[in-house]
Write a protein that holds these residues in place. Structure first.
Motif, PDB file in Angstrom:
ATOM      1  N   GLY A 185       0.340  -1.336  -0.568  1.00 51.16           N
ATOM      2  CA  GLY A 185      -0.142   0.079   0.166  1.00 51.16           C
ATOM      3  C   GLY A 185       0.831   1.323  -0.068  1.00 51.16           C
ATOM      4  O   GLY A 185       1.764   1.096  -0.442  1.00 51.16           O
ATOM      5  N   ILE A 186       0.645   2.265   0.506  1.00 51.28           N
ATOM      6  CA  ILE A 186       0.785   2.995   0.878  1.00 51.28           C
ATOM      7  C   ILE A 186       2.120   2.980   2.131  1.00 51.28           C
ATOM      8  O   ILE A 186       1.802   2.458   3.163  1.00 51.28           O
ATOM      9  N   ASP A 187       3.237   3.389   1.703  1.00 53.44           N
ATOM     10  CA  ASP A 187       4.239   2.682   2.251  1.00 53.44           C
ATOM     11  C   ASP A 187       4.773   3.534   3.667  1.00 53.44           C
ATOM     12  O   ASP A 187       5.605   3.256   4.605  1.00 53.44           O
ATOM     13  N   SER A 188       5.286   4.438   4.416  1.00 48.78           N
ATOM     14  CA  SER A 188       5.055   5.390   5.136  1.00 48.78           C
ATOM     15  C   SER A 188       3.696   6.475   5.306  1.00 48.78           C
ATOM     16  O   SER A 188       2.730   6.571   4.415  1.00 48.78           O
ATOM     17  N   PRO A 189       3.557   6.425   6.918  1.00 45.18           N
ATOM     18  CA  PRO A 189       2.095   7.789   6.908  1.00 45.18           C
ATOM     19  C   PRO A 189       1.580   8.796   5.795  1.00 45.18           C
ATOM     20  O   PRO A 189       3.193   9.578   5.570  1.00 45.18           O
ATOM     21  N   ALA A 190       0.835   9.278   6.097  1.00 44.06           N
ATOM     22  CA  ALA A 190       0.990  10.352   4.981  1.00 44.06           C
ATOM     23  C   ALA A 190      -0.607  10.505   5.402  1.00 44.06           C
ATOM     24  O   ALA A 190      -2.096  10.211   5.128  1.00 44.06           O
ATOM     25  N   LEU A 191      -0.254  12.028   4.564  1.00 45.25           N
ATOM     26  CA  LEU A 191      -1.886  12.838   4.959  1.00 45.25           C
ATOM     27  C   LEU A 191      -1.739  13.905   3.694  1.00 45.25           C
ATOM     28  O   LEU A 191      -1.090  14.523   3.436  1.00 45.25           O
ATOM     29  N   PHE A 192      -3.713  14.277   3.327  1.00 48.55           N
ATOM     30  CA  PHE A 192      -3.845  15.168   2.587  1.00 48.55           C
ATOM     31  C   PHE A 192      -5.112  15.164   2.771  1.00 48.55           C
ATOM     32  O   PHE A 192      -5.897  15.557   3.786  1.00 48.55           O
ATOM     33  N   CYS A 193      -4.431  17.119   3.247  1.00 45.79           N
ATOM     34  CA  CYS A 193      -5.173  17.779   4.286  1.00 45.79           C
ATOM     35  C   CYS A 193      -5.592  18.756   3.627  1.00 45.79           C
ATOM     36  O   CYS A 193      -6.096  20.197   3.935  1.00 45.79           O
ATOM     37  N   GLY A 194      -5.332  19.286   1.949  1.00 45.14           N
ATOM     38  CA  GLY A 194      -6.430  20.610   1.434  1.00 45.14           C
ATOM     39  C   GLY A 194      -5.966  21.245   1.779  1.00 45.14           C
ATOM     40  O   GLY A 194      -4.906  21.763   1.488  1.00 45.14           O
ATOM     41  N   ASP A 195      -6.781  22.269   1.581  1.00 43.81           N
ATOM     42  CA  ASP A 195      -6.880  23.792   2.076  1.00 43.81           C
ATOM     43  C   ASP A 195      -6.264  23.759   3.511  1.00 43.81           C
ATOM     44  O   ASP A 195      -6.649  25.511   4.600  1.00 43.81           O
ATOM     45  N   THR A 196      -6.037  23.059   4.425  1.00 45.56           N
ATOM     46  CA  THR A 196      -6.153  22.713   6.398  1.00 45.56           C
ATOM     47  C   THR A 196      -5.167  23.438   6.797  1.00 45.56           C
ATOM     48  O   THR A 196      -4.711  24.524   6.614  1.00 45.56           O
ATOM     49  N   LEU A 197      -3.624  22.407   6.762  1.00 51.07           N
ATOM     50  CA  LEU A 197      -2.657  23.228   6.057  1.00 51.07           C
ATOM     51  C   LEU A 197      -1.663  23.222   5.211  1.00 51.07           C
ATOM     52  O   LEU A 197      -2.181  21.953   4.410  1.00 51.07           O
ATOM     53  N   PHE A 198      -0.853  23.979   5.365  1.00 54.85           N
ATOM     54  CA  PHE A 198      -0.372  24.120   4.669  1.00 54.85           C
ATOM     55  C   PHE A 198       1.112  23.911   4.560  1.00 54.85           C
ATOM     56  O   PHE A 198       2.000  23.930   5.818  1.00 54.85           O
ATOM     57  N   ALA A 199       2.901  23.946   3.972  1.00 54.46           N
ATOM     58  CA  ALA A 199       3.402  24.398   3.852  1.00 54.46           C
ATOM     59  C   ALA A 199       3.662  25.500   4.818  1.00 54.46           C
ATOM     60  O   ALA A 199       4.207  26.248   3.814  1.00 54.46           O
ATOM     61  N   ALA A 200       4.479  25.325   6.261  1.00 60.28           N
ATOM     62  CA  ALA A 200       4.477  26.682   6.738  1.00 60.28           C
ATOM     63  C   ALA A 200       3.128  27.544   6.350  1.00 60.28           C
ATOM     64  O   ALA A 200       3.876  28.935   6.922  1.00 60.28           O
ATOM     65  N   GLY A 201       2.105  26.987   6.197  1.00 59.17           N
ATOM     66  CA  GLY A 201       1.166  27.951   6.746  1.00 59.17           C
ATOM     67  C   GLY A 201      -0.147  27.354   6.745  1.00 59.17           C
ATOM     68  O   GLY A 201      -0.462  26.050   7.085  1.00 59.17           O
ATOM     69  N   CYS A 202      -1.526  27.844   6.826  1.00 61.84           N
ATOM     70  CA  CYS A 202      -2.684  27.246   6.110  1.00 61.84           C
ATOM     71  C   CYS A 202      -3.305  27.655   6.259  1.00 61.84           C
ATOM     72  O   CYS A 202      -3.171  29.196   4.861  1.00 61.84           O
ATOM     73  N   GLY A 203      -5.359  27.500   5.698  1.00 62.39           N
ATOM     74  CA  GLY A 203      -5.387  28.200   4.837  1.00 62.39           C
ATOM     75  C   GLY A 203      -6.776  29.235   5.638  1.00 62.39           C
ATOM     76  O   GLY A 203      -6.418  29.694   6.854  1.00 62.39           O
ATOM     77  N   ARG A 204      -7.375  30.017   4.580  1.00 60.84           N
ATOM     78  CA  ARG A 204      -7.649  30.592   5.614  1.00 60.84           C
ATOM     79  C   ARG A 204      -8.818  30.732   5.654  1.00 60.84           C
ATOM     80  O   ARG A 204      -9.419  29.542   5.405  1.00 60.84           O
ATOM     81  N   LEU A 205      -9.671  31.367   6.586  1.00 62.21           N
ATOM     82  CA  LEU A 205     -10.733  31.449   7.204  1.00 62.21           C
ATOM     83  C   LEU A 205     -12.211  32.216   6.618  1.00 62.21           C
ATOM     84  O   LEU A 205     -12.075  32.925   7.273  1.00 62.21           O
ATOM     85  N   PHE A 206     -12.503  30.857   5.453  1.00 61.41           N
ATOM     86  CA  PHE A 206     -13.814  31.698   5.057  1.00 61.41           C
ATOM     87  C   PHE A 206     -14.553  31.076   5.816  1.00 61.41           C
ATOM     88  O   PHE A 206     -15.681  32.172   5.764  1.00 61.41           O
ATOM     89  N   GLU A 207     -14.778  30.311   6.618  1.00 59.34           N
ATOM     90  CA  GLU A 207     -15.758  29.709   7.220  1.00 59.34           C
ATOM     91  C   GLU A 207     -16.047  29.549   8.768  1.00 59.34           C
ATOM     92  O   GLU A 207     -16.976  29.952   9.456  1.00 59.34           O
TER      93      GLU A 207
END
Ligand SMILES: [Zn+2]
Length: 253
Positions: free
Chosen positions: A133-155
């Protein structure tokens, strides 16, 4: 073993493909064309789609893909189905649900992460070293967590987003983080502004500028790297997170 490949879309989105040599799932196909082109070039078939939230640059390609590949699975947030933004979901999921990627039987855990939008969810794979399968832990986080950032608070509220980020911060430190945008350099410029004494942030900024100069992707990151350099994960409290988020909204490097 499965591979994870970035498919650039629009100007700075990434659609992540989870695939072997014959079949693929894609995460947040805001456009169909990059997916269709990549599938055709490798002779791959689309098996399913994972969606993190309802924004158009994440779901805009779904209609064309489900027309081209009838019968594919389309998994997304229950809140999206309830709001009517994702009428074509074949499976609507909520916090702590498990989803299975056919044909491999790979299990991903759903984590509710409201903040950027209220329906936002992430998908976490524990990872297996057995080659299936996927060989080591992986997170698909959309627009919540960015590299060195996070998504804007639209809602959502700052408190909701802080709670969501805190859930992601507790994942295994080696977890690879696959977010949906190439915002890393701009985010690191803000990070060095907020934490000027953080040498790790300055080093990472230089490294990511070099990667971008070569036209390369700065992702995936890891939870460990984010804990060291992400000013939002490092805020320490919901109040300080809210202050940093408001500052970032008006920051110009
Ligand atoms: Zn979004």
């Amino acid at each position: 073993m499965l591979s994870i490949t970035e498919l650039p879309a629009f100007t700075d989105n990434y659609i992540w493909a989870i695939h072997d040599t014959q079949q693929a799932w894609v995460v947040d196909p805001g456009q169909a064309e990059p997916v269709q082109r990549w599938l055709a070039s490798g002779g791959l078939k689309l098996r399913g789609i994972l969606l993190t939230h309802h924004h158009g640059d994440h779901i805009g390609g779904v209609a064309a893909l489900r027309t081209q590949f009838p019968g594919i699975e389309i998994i997304g947030p229950l809140a999206g189905r309830q709001a009517g933004t994702m009428p074509w979901l074949t499976q609507a999921v909520k916090d702590r649900d498990a989803v299975q990627l056919a044909p491999w039987g790979v299990t991903l855990q759903v984590l509710a992460t409201p903040g950027h939008t209220l329906d936002h969810i992430c998908y976490f794979a524990v990872g297996t070293a057995d080659g299936t399968g996927i060989d080591s832990p992986a997170l698909f986080c959309g627009d919540t967590l960015f590299a060195a950032g996070c998504g804007r608070l639209f809602e959502g509220s700052p408190e909701q987003m802080w709670t969501s980020l805190s859930v992601l911060a507790e994942l295994p430190s080696a977890t690879r983080m696959f977010c949906a945008h190439e915002y890393t350099v701009a985010n690191l410029r803000f990070a060095t502004h907020v934490e000027p004494a953080n040498t790790r942030t300055a080093e990472r900024l230089a490294a990511c500028i070099a990667l971008r100069a070569q036209g390369r992707c700065t992702l995936p990151s890891t939870i460990e790297t984010e804990l060291e350099t992400n000013p939002f994960l490092r805020a320490g409290s919901a109040a300080e997170f809210a202050r940093r988020r408001a500052l970032k909204d008006v920051f110009r490097a």
